[in-house]
Structures are given as structure tokens and as C-alpha cells.
Write a protein that holds these residues in place. Structure first.
Motif, PDB file in Angstrom:
ATOM      1  N   SER A  70       0.812  -1.221   0.000  1.00 55.66           N
ATOM      2  CA  SER A  70       0.000   0.000   0.000  1.00 55.66           C
ATOM      3  C   SER A  70       0.841   1.266   0.000  1.00 55.66           C
ATOM      4  CB  SER A  70      -0.927   0.011   1.219  1.00 55.66           C
ATOM      5  OG  SER A  70      -0.181  -0.009   2.418  1.00 55.66           O
ATOM      6  N   LEU A  71       2.156   1.134   0.202  1.00 51.84           N
ATOM      7  CA  LEU A  71       3.053   2.297   0.178  1.00 51.84           C
ATOM      8  C   LEU A  71       3.714   2.481  -1.177  1.00 51.84           C
ATOM      9  CD1 LEU A  71       4.792   1.735   3.641  1.00 51.84           C
ATOM     10  CD2 LEU A  71       2.765   3.118   3.128  1.00 51.84           C
ATOM     11  N   PHE A  72       3.411   1.613  -2.137  1.00 51.12           N
ATOM     12  CA  PHE A  72       4.054   1.682  -3.443  1.00 51.12           C
ATOM     13  C   PHE A  72       3.706   2.974  -4.184  1.00 51.12           C
ATOM     14  CE2 PHE A  72       4.492  -3.173  -4.378  1.00 51.12           C
ATOM     15  CZ  PHE A  72       5.504  -3.247  -3.442  1.00 51.12           C
ATOM     16  N   GLY A  73       4.656   3.427  -4.993  1.00 50.13           N
ATOM     17  CA  GLY A  73       4.390   4.470  -5.965  1.00 50.13           C
ATOM     18  C   GLY A  73       3.943   3.840  -7.272  1.00 50.13           C
ATOM     19  N   PRO A  74       3.789   4.645  -8.327  1.00 53.32           N
ATOM     20  CA  PRO A  74       3.317   4.101  -9.611  1.00 53.32           C
ATOM     21  C   PRO A  74       4.164   2.944 -10.131  1.00 53.32           C
ATOM     22  CG  PRO A  74       3.260   6.498  -9.636  1.00 53.32           C
ATOM     23  CD  PRO A  74       3.951   6.119  -8.369  1.00 53.32           C
ATOM     24  N   ALA A  75       5.490   3.052 -10.037  1.00 53.19           N
ATOM     25  CA  ALA A  75       6.346   1.988 -10.560  1.00 53.19           C
ATOM     26  C   ALA A  75       6.153   0.691  -9.783  1.00 53.19           C
ATOM     27  CB  ALA A  75       7.814   2.414 -10.513  1.00 53.19           C
ATOM     28  N   GLY A  76       6.018   0.796  -8.470  1.00 54.66           N
ATOM     29  CA  GLY A  76       5.807  -0.399  -7.656  1.00 54.66           C
ATOM     30  C   GLY A  76       4.495  -1.082  -7.973  1.00 54.66           C
ATOM     31  N   TRP A  77       3.449  -0.289  -8.162  1.00 45.96           N
ATOM     32  CA  TRP A  77       2.160  -0.869  -8.529  1.00 45.96           C
ATOM     33  C   TRP A  77       2.211  -1.499  -9.917  1.00 45.96           C
ATOM     34  CZ3 TRP A  77      -1.063  -2.306  -5.128  1.00 45.96           C
ATOM     35  CH2 TRP A  77      -1.354  -1.556  -3.998  1.00 45.96           C
ATOM     36  N   ARG A  78       2.915  -0.854 -10.839  1.00 42.58           N
ATOM     37  CA  ARG A  78       3.018  -1.439 -12.181  1.00 42.58           C
ATOM     38  C   ARG A  78       3.692  -2.804 -12.129  1.00 42.58           C
ATOM     39  NH1 ARG A  78       3.829   4.035 -13.887  1.00 42.58           N
ATOM     40  NH2 ARG A  78       6.085   3.838 -13.645  1.00 42.58           N
ATOM     41  N   ARG A  79       4.714  -2.937 -11.291  1.00 41.37           N
ATOM     42  CA  ARG A  79       5.371  -4.241 -11.160  1.00 41.37           C
ATOM     43  C   ARG A  79       4.438  -5.252 -10.504  1.00 41.37           C
ATOM     44  NH1 ARG A  79       9.754  -0.869  -9.798  1.00 41.37           N
ATOM     45  NH2 ARG A  79       9.313  -1.161  -7.567  1.00 41.37           N
ATOM     46  N   GLU A  80       3.807  -4.864  -9.410  1.00 41.56           N
ATOM     47  CA  GLU A  80       2.976  -5.801  -8.662  1.00 41.56           C
ATOM     48  C   GLU A  80       1.782  -6.282  -9.488  1.00 41.56           C
ATOM     49  OE1 GLU A  80       1.963  -7.923  -5.040  1.00 41.56           O
ATOM     50  OE2 GLU A  80       3.777  -7.167  -6.009  1.00 41.56           O
ATOM     51  N   VAL A  81       1.112  -5.350 -10.144  1.00 41.57           N
ATOM     52  CA  VAL A  81      -0.064  -5.709 -10.946  1.00 41.57           C
ATOM     53  C   VAL A  81       0.361  -6.324 -12.276  1.00 41.57           C
ATOM     54  CG1 VAL A  81      -2.140  -4.844 -12.074  1.00 41.57           C
ATOM     55  CG2 VAL A  81      -1.446  -3.912  -9.857  1.00 41.57           C
ATOM     56  N   GLY A  82       1.279  -5.653 -12.973  1.00 43.51           N
ATOM     57  CA  GLY A  82       1.659  -6.104 -14.311  1.00 43.51           C
ATOM     58  C   GLY A  82       2.328  -7.462 -14.320  1.00 43.51           C
ATOM     59  N   GLU A  83       3.241  -7.699 -13.377  1.00 42.01           N
ATOM     60  CA  GLU A  83       3.896  -9.004 -13.328  1.00 42.01           C
ATOM     61  C   GLU A  83       2.906 -10.090 -12.912  1.00 42.01           C
ATOM     62  OE1 GLU A  83       7.476  -8.904 -11.025  1.00 42.01           O
ATOM     63  OE2 GLU A  83       8.240  -7.126 -12.070  1.00 42.01           O
ATOM     64  N   GLY A  84       1.984  -9.756 -12.023  1.00 41.97           N
ATOM     65  CA  GLY A  84       0.946 -10.720 -11.664  1.00 41.97           C
ATOM     66  C   GLY A  84       0.076 -11.071 -12.859  1.00 41.97           C
ATOM     67  N   GLN A  85      -0.298 -10.060 -13.642  1.00 43.79           N
ATOM     68  CA  GLN A  85      -1.081 -10.317 -14.857  1.00 43.79           C
ATOM     69  C   GLN A  85      -0.332 -11.250 -15.797  1.00 43.79           C
ATOM     70  OE1 GLN A  85      -4.289  -9.113 -13.967  1.00 43.79           O
ATOM     71  NE2 GLN A  85      -4.405  -8.459 -16.104  1.00 43.79           N
ATOM     72  N   ALA A  86       0.938 -10.924 -16.041  1.00 37.89           N
ATOM     73  CA  ALA A  86       1.727 -11.708 -16.993  1.00 37.89           C
ATOM     74  C   ALA A  86       1.916 -13.144 -16.513  1.00 37.89           C
ATOM     75  CB  ALA A  86       3.082 -11.035 -17.214  1.00 37.89           C
ATOM     76  N   THR A  87       2.185 -13.318 -15.222  1.00 39.31           N
ATOM     77  CA  THR A  87       2.406 -14.662 -14.677  1.00 39.31           C
ATOM     78  C   THR A  87       1.162 -15.517 -14.811  1.00 39.31           C
ATOM     79  OG1 THR A  87       4.054 -13.870 -13.083  1.00 39.31           O
ATOM     80  CG2 THR A  87       2.970 -15.961 -12.587  1.00 39.31           C
TER      81      THR A  87
END
Length: 276
Positions: free
Chosen positions: A139-156
């Protein structure tokens, strides 16, 4: 790429920041009052991110759409898996009762137990995005952190199941204003829940079951866990004690458990699927 659509609340917060800056230029001696105003504003934003069902930071599916309610549907969502010690038994229970559920899977765990994740999808359950790493500080992530968390989860999950997740649920539902623009870019929707049993902390299945069925009605989104599940006094994962009773109660109340993608279909499309 279209710019993200911010919620009216965030637009208001932005406008208040601009007004505070202008006021500081014209009345610099009031800087302390303006600072306190901004602190209170940021506190309100933080509180909105701490409330899983809050929609101030952007759209949030906390209840099934009206069409699903008319059809008498509820959604069972199961978080934090896949878990090789629990998920297979959960799948067996769901198969026994002929019920489909939505599994919010952690990307790293899905990659570790890919065959189990594939089995879940092949059985007709929805496999949705619970983040790639499920870190407590998400919940403390900035835009880049959210992009990794969401985007990598989507891709996986897309790579493993062949289906692109449509919904995202952050750990414990916690988030901040940077998440919604990322979700819009990824084409996924935030999903929380209507009721939960706290089955990662409470060891008494009676308490968990009572919380889930109290005022249970069409449109509810129920939250359970196969990963990180609490254990009963005899060491059984709590979901295995609660889920069969819950499914029996849904049948008694003539409620149909469906996946989130099924529940969010337009009414005519869902009817066509049912007739097929």
C-alpha cells in the motif's frame, strides 16, 4: 495511451492542493494553518486507502452488479493461493457441490505451483490477480511499484492459465491513489468483498461461518483463504471446515455461487450462457 480517469475525490484533493499553494502565495503568514489543512487532507487519503471497501480512490467492486442480484447470485472468492496442502481439497469440495469460485492467486505462488493453478482454471474457476509478491508494504508503493505488482501478476497468471485476469485485489484490500491509474492501464478492475470471516486469524470455524452467513443475500462477495489459512484446534485448514456448510447454506437459501467474471456479465449474455 489515454490519461487515467481520476475519481472526483482525487480531483477535489488536487484542487485543494492548488488552492493551498495560491493561498500561501497571497497569505504566507498563514502557512501553519495551510500546512495543517494539507496534513488533514493527506490523512483522509490515507484512511481511504486503509478501508478495503472504500471507493473514494477509484471504482471498487464491493457488491455484485444489479443483474447478478436479480439472478440470485453470490461470489465466493478465495485468496492467497495456490497452496498444495489446501487448494486441492478446496477444489474437491467445490466440484462435489458443483460450484465455481474465484481464486485470487499470488503470482509467485502460482509460478511455484503452476500445475495446481492450471488445474484450478481447467475446472472452470476464475483465476484472478492478487499481486505478484503479496508484500505487506504494497500500500506504500508508488506508480512503478504498482506497475510491477499488478503487471507481473497479470503476466504470470496469463502465461500459466492462458487467460488474462480481469480483477485485482491488493493484500488486505490496502492501496493508495497510485493504484487506480495502473489498473486502468492494465484493463483490470479492483475487487474487494461484502463480507469476510477473518479465516486467516480466527481458529473457530463457527465464528467464521457465522460472520459469512449473517444477512447473507444475493449480490454478496464472500472472502475466504486457501493460502495462509488458519488452522482449527485439530490442525485442519479452517476453510475446509467452513466451505461445505457455506455451500449447503447457499443452496438452502436458493443462492447461486458464480465467479466474478460470470456475475459481471450483462444480463442477456449470462442468460445465453445458462441456456447453452
Amino acid at each position: 495511451m489515454k490519461p487515467p480517469r481520476l475519481s472526483p475525490f482525487l480531483w477535489l484533493c488536487g484542487a485543494l492542493h492548488v488552492l493551498a499553494l495560491l493561498a500561501l502565495l497571497y497569505r504566507p503568514h498563514d502557512w501553519l494553518a495551510l500546512l495543517l489543512l494539507l496534513v488533514l487532507l493527506h490523512g483522509l487519503i490515507a484512511v481511504a486507502g486503509l478501508l478495503p471497501r472504500c471507493a473514494l480512490l477509484g471504482p471498487n467492486l464491493t457488491r455484485l452488479p444489479a443483474a447478478a442480484i436479480r439472478r440470485g447470485e453470490v461470489a465466493i472468492t478465495i485468496d492467497d493461493g495456490p497452496d498444495p496442502a489446501v487448494t486441492p481439497a478446496v477444489l474437491d469440495i467445490l466440484q462435489h457441490y458443483g460450484v465455481k469460485a474465484t481464486f485470487f492467486c499470488i503470482g509467485e505462488r502460482a509460478a511455484q505451483y503452476s500445475a495446481l493453478c492450471q488445474q484450478t482454471a481447467r475446472a472452470g474457476h476464475a483465476v484472478e490477480n492478487h499481486g505478484q509478491r503479496h508484500r505487506k508494504q504494497t500500500s506504500l508503493f508508488g506508480p512503478a511499484g504498482w506497475r510491477r505488482e499488478v503487471g507481473e501478476g497479470q503476466a504470470t497468471l496469463q502465461r500459466i492459465t492462458g487467460h488474462t485476469p480481469r480483477f485485482f485485489r491488493p493484500i488486505a484490500g490496502l492501496r493508495n491513489p497510485f493504484l487506480e491509474p495502473v489498473l486502468q492501464q492494465q484493463g483490470v478492475f479492483l475487487a474487494s468483498w461484502t463480507r469476510r470471516g477473518y479465516d486467516t486469524r480466527v481458529r473457530d470455524p463457527e465464528q467464521v461461518y457465522a460472520r459469512l452467513v449473517r444477512n447473507l443475500a444475493a449480490g454478496d462477495i464472500l472472502l475466504l483463504h486457501d493460502g495462509n489459512a488458519a488452522r482449527t484446534a485439530d490442525g485442519q485448514p479452517l476453510i475446509l471446515s467452513v466451505l461445505p456448510r457455506l455451500l449447503q447454506e447457499l443452496s438452502r437459501r436458493q443462492l447461486q455461487a458464480v465467479t466474478l467474471p460470470q456475475a459481471c456479465q450483462p444480463e442477456q449474455t449470462a442468460a445465453g450462457v445458462a441456456d447453452a
